[in-house]
Write a protein that holds these residues in place. Structure first.
Motif, PDB file in Angstrom:
ATOM      1  N   PRO A 115       1.316   2.907  -7.378  1.00 55.25           N
ATOM      2  CA  PRO A 115       0.324   1.984  -7.958  1.00 55.25           C
ATOM      3  C   PRO A 115       0.673   1.585  -9.394  1.00 55.25           C
ATOM      4  O   PRO A 115       0.356   2.303 -10.349  1.00 55.25           O
ATOM      5  N   SER A 170       0.826  -1.217   0.000  1.00 58.52           N
ATOM      6  CA  SER A 170       0.000   0.000   0.000  1.00 58.52           C
ATOM      7  C   SER A 170       0.857   1.264   0.000  1.00 58.52           C
ATOM      8  O   SER A 170       0.369   2.349  -0.350  1.00 58.52           O
ATOM      9  N   PRO A 212       0.277  -1.241 -12.433  1.00 57.42           N
ATOM     10  CA  PRO A 212      -0.719  -2.251 -12.813  1.00 57.42           C
ATOM     11  C   PRO A 212      -0.240  -3.696 -12.664  1.00 57.42           C
ATOM     12  O   PRO A 212      -1.045  -4.577 -12.344  1.00 57.42           O
ATOM     13  N   ASP A 270      -1.220  -5.893  -9.546  1.00 57.42           N
ATOM     14  CA  ASP A 270      -2.561  -6.435  -9.342  1.00 57.42           C
ATOM     15  C   ASP A 270      -2.723  -7.840  -9.923  1.00 57.42           C
ATOM     16  O   ASP A 270      -3.667  -8.543  -9.560  1.00 57.42           O
ATOM     17  N   ARG A 271      -1.846  -8.247 -10.825  1.00 56.37           N
ATOM     18  CA  ARG A 271      -2.022  -9.561 -11.461  1.00 56.37           C
ATOM     19  C   ARG A 271      -1.000 -10.596 -10.994  1.00 56.37           C
ATOM     20  O   ARG A 271      -0.948 -11.700 -11.540  1.00 56.37           O
TER      21      ARG A 271
END
Length: 772
Positions: free
Chosen positions: A583, A579, A585, A588-589
């Motif tokens: 951010p 956190s 991408p 996330d995967r």
């Protein structure tokens, strides 16, 4: 007038290059009597005549030697004149003990032979195996030296009367051309598919199949190629799928230099290298409109291009002209990571699921030789070698006096393996063997050791090997020592070998700073090194500085999945809570929590200072390379997002950390800056340019600081990461601006293909030290 007689022993590449007929014609021109003969100790010449004429012979011998000859040494002694000596003759070869003659490499087709195979009235018109003393196979057909036809794979082809006359005429350019042949008496070519031999002209039929988009296995000089037309996306994709080569770029053979210019930008030096007798693959900047499909080298700014280098290649390209095909993909004829196929039966068996047809011939290939690969570095207009093999190997690197000592066998690293035999002042590096990842590669390695020591007629009692206990080459050396207790093993640290290889190539005497950047090397402290600043020479080294270490989550799995290294560096830069991270991408995967738990509990997370893994991490931040389909894919394609000029003009990331913290070169802040920039919408290409600029500046500054503190004025650059032309150029420019002498590999690769030379040089130094 009183006659004198002089004996010469000439050493170097003087067999298989027209040296004896040159000597014959020179002696005749000066009206000298005597003889010349090949021996495994070198070329022996005796000439008799007026002393002034002998002096002119000596001078012209060195100055006017054939273009493919390379004279290393000439020893001469006066001998007693012979009464009534008349005429000059070429005597049969003599096999003498103590081989000193250099082994000639294979040579691309010369202009004279090319003209003959294209001349309708010539007896070698359209003959795929034309050659002469200026071109043709050498290393790949030699069984042993001296290099004479009975000791080659041409022994079974008895010359016809016409070829015999050429072979025996000292004034003919085919005098003692050992592979000399013609359609009447020489090797033949044929085409076959899964049902057997096909009828008709094999080259015309092969061209028709290629034009249709079919995949052909083509027997060449040092092994097989797999060929397909380079402008056919579906055909190239099919080749990739069958071969299991998903993403690694493929090389292209073009029919002419003019076609090459349509595909790529070609400088004067690049054209010279393309047309050279070595005829390597040259990595050229690809034109945006190049008529080559995306599947050949998508994601790369450079395209590997070579010109035809055998008569068979030339004739096939000529036949393809009728179909409008001017560029072929020509990739190694193998499956997976196996060595290239050598003989017809191997190719039928191993390439059966890949090729649609086979273009074969009956001249045996005695030993493999992959295509050599290099680039011309714009910064200094000199070669940057990626793979040293056909055309270059096994021409030795000549060492200076400080490396004197007994014969040494160095068995190289695990990846991009070559082996080296150090005999007298000559380091004979084998052609490229490759990654020692499977049984067939292991067999090729062992076969190469036998070949090189056998041809050089030596049995080294010292074997140098990598310190890594898991490497196949290390295990092989240890087994040999168990079988023969008289052998002495000398373990060598991987990055020390890189440093020693550069110093040996340049003949540098005395200590140097070594900036050694690569992916993996077993360190003396048990960690994985790869971002190192060393000081020392072949006799020893000190680890003066290194990139900061981070965990390598999952060990080798992190090499195949670069995102793991991105996670490792992000937790170092921003802490263990995702956190708190920018951010991005890709987070996330991926199972980030699993990797963080491995790091926290130190489960299969060895520490590494690898510069290669640092590049992987920053590349993975972009989200483009979650998985690497070939070694260093993420780093290579991340480099391709920018150019040397863009990196030089780019604004470095503003960093607060000093260049060095004790012996540590901090890098976490740089990774963090890249992550913040990407999350803020900065393009990957701009981040690539700024990363290269910033890292190059920091590494050069750290190396220069070590040089100043140790009062050393020379920095040697080595390691596979320095095949990155942008980083290499940045580092060189900044070190030279600091007033330092910079040595980089030119004859040899910066990567692991040169490690065996460094191992051998270090072994000699260790032996010399123990003898004091």
């Amino acid at each position: 007038m009183t006659a004198s007689r002089r004996r010469f022993l000439v050493n170097g590449i003087v067999q298989g290059v027209g040296f004896r007929p040159f000597v014959f014609n020179l002696a005749e021109a000066l009206r000298l009597a005597g003889f010349v003969t090949n021996t495994s100790a070198g070329v022996v010449i005796e000439v008799q005549g007026p002393a002034a004429a002998l002096d002119r012979f000596d001078e012209r011998l060195r100055v006017e030697a054939p273009p493919l000859a390379r004279i290393v040494s000439v020893e001469q002694t006066d001998v007693a004149p012979r009464p009534r000596a008349a005429g000059f003759v070429i005597r049969p070869s003599v096999n003498a003990p103590g081989t000193s003659t250099l082994i000639p490499p294979d040579v691309a087709t010369c202009a004279d032979c090319l003209r003959e195979i294209r001349e309708p009235g010539d007896r070698r018109h359209r003959y795929p195996f034309a050659n002469c003393t200026n071109c043709g196979p050498r290393w790949t057909i030699i069984e042993r030296i001296p290099y004479d036809r009975p000791y080659t794979s041409m022994a079974r082809f008895e010359m016809c009367p016409d070829c015999r006359r050429e072979y025996e005429d000292p004034r003919n350019r085919r005098f003692h051309a050992q592979p000399n042949a013609c359609p009447v008496c020489g090797p033949q070519v044929w085409l076959e598919d899964g049902d057997g031999a096909m009828h008709g002209d094999p080259l015309v039929q092969a061209a028709a199949l290629l034009a249709e988009g079919r995949i052909l296995a083509i027997k060449g000089l040092g092994g097989f190629h797999l060929a397909v037309r380079a402008d056919d996306q579906a055909a190239v994709t099919r080749l990739r799928r069958r071969k299991g080569r998903e993403a690694k770029p493929l090389a292209v053979m073009v029919n002419s230099i003019s076609t090459c210019r349509e595909l790529c930008e070609v400088s004067v030096t690049e054209e010279t290298v393309l047309r050279s007798p070595q005829a390597p693959i040259v990595l050229l900047v690809k034109r945006p409109e190049a008529p080559v499909c995306e599947a050949v080298a998508g994601g790369h700014r450079r395209l590997g291009v070579m010109l035809p280098y055998t008569p068979l290649h030339h004739l096939l390209c000529d036949a393809l002209e009728a179909h409008g095909v001017r560029a072929l993909v020509m990739t190694s004829g193998n499956a997976g990571h196996e060595p290239i196929c050598l003989d017809n039966d191997q190719a039928r068996a191993r390439l059966g699921g890949i090729a649609d047809a086979w273009l074969l011939h009956d001249r045996d290939i005695v030993r493999r030789a992959d295509d050599s690969v290099l680039q011309v570095l714009p910064a200094d207009d000199r070669p940057l070698v990626f793979r040293r093999s056909r055309g270059f190997a096994p021409v030795p690197v000549l060492l200076k006096a400080q490396y004197d000592g007994p014969d040494v066998l160095a068995v190289g690293p695990e990846l991009k393996n070559t082996v080296c035999v150090l005999k007298d002042d000559r380091a004979f590096l084998s052609p490229h063997i490759g990654d020692l990842e499977n049984l067939r590669a292991h067999e090729f390695f062992a076969e190469t050791v036998v070949t090189l020591t056998g041809i050089l007629e030596c049995e080294p009692r010292y074997i140098a090997h990598d310190m890594h206990p898991g490497y196949f080459s290390t295990q092989w050396a240890r087994r040999r020592a168990t079988e023969d207790p008289g052998l002495k093993l000398i373990p060598v640290q991987h990055h020390h070998a890189h440093l020693a290889a550069v110093l040996a190539e340049h003949g540098h005497h005395g200590p140097a700073v070594g900036l050694i950047l690569d992916g993996t090397g077993y360190g003396t402290d048990g960690t994985i090194w790869g971002g190192e600043i060393l000081t020392g020479d072949a006799a020893g080294f000190i680890r003066a500085a290194h990139l900061e270490t981070v965990p390598l989550p999952g060990g080798d799995a992190a090499i195949r999945q670069p995102w793991r290294m991105a996670v490792s560096w992000l937790q170092r830069a921003f802490g263990p809570e995702p956190s708190d991270w920018p951010p991005l991408p890709f987070l996330d995967r991926q199972p980030v929590a699993q990797i963080l738990e491995m790091i926290a509990k130190d489960i299969n997370c060895p520490l590494t200072s690898s510069c290669g893994r640092l590049f992987d991490a920053v590349a993975a931040l972009t989200g483009r390379w979650d998985t690497a389909h070939y070694e260093a894919q993420a780093a290579i394609e991340f480099m391709a997002l920018t150019t040397t000029a863009e990196a030089a003009a780019a604004e470095p990331f503003p960093l607060t950390a000093s260049t060095m913290d004790g012996q540590i070169i901090p890098a976490a802040e740089l990774v963090g800056a890249c992550a913040v920039a990407l999350a803020g919408g900065v393009s990957p290409s701009e981040v690539s340019a700024r990363f290269h600029s910033t890292l190059g500046n920091r590494l050069a500054a750290a190396a220069a600081a070590v040089a100043r503190s140790e009062a050393i004025d020379t920095v040697a650059l080595g390691g596979g990461v320095l095949q990155n032309e942008i980083l290499l150029t940045e580092v060189m420019r900044r070190l030279q601006a600091a007033g330092l002498r910079v040595l980089r590999p030119v004859e040899l690769p910066p990567g692991d293909g040169a490690v065996a030379l460094g191992q051998a040089a270090i072994a000699r130094a260790v032996i010399a030290k123990s003898a004091r």
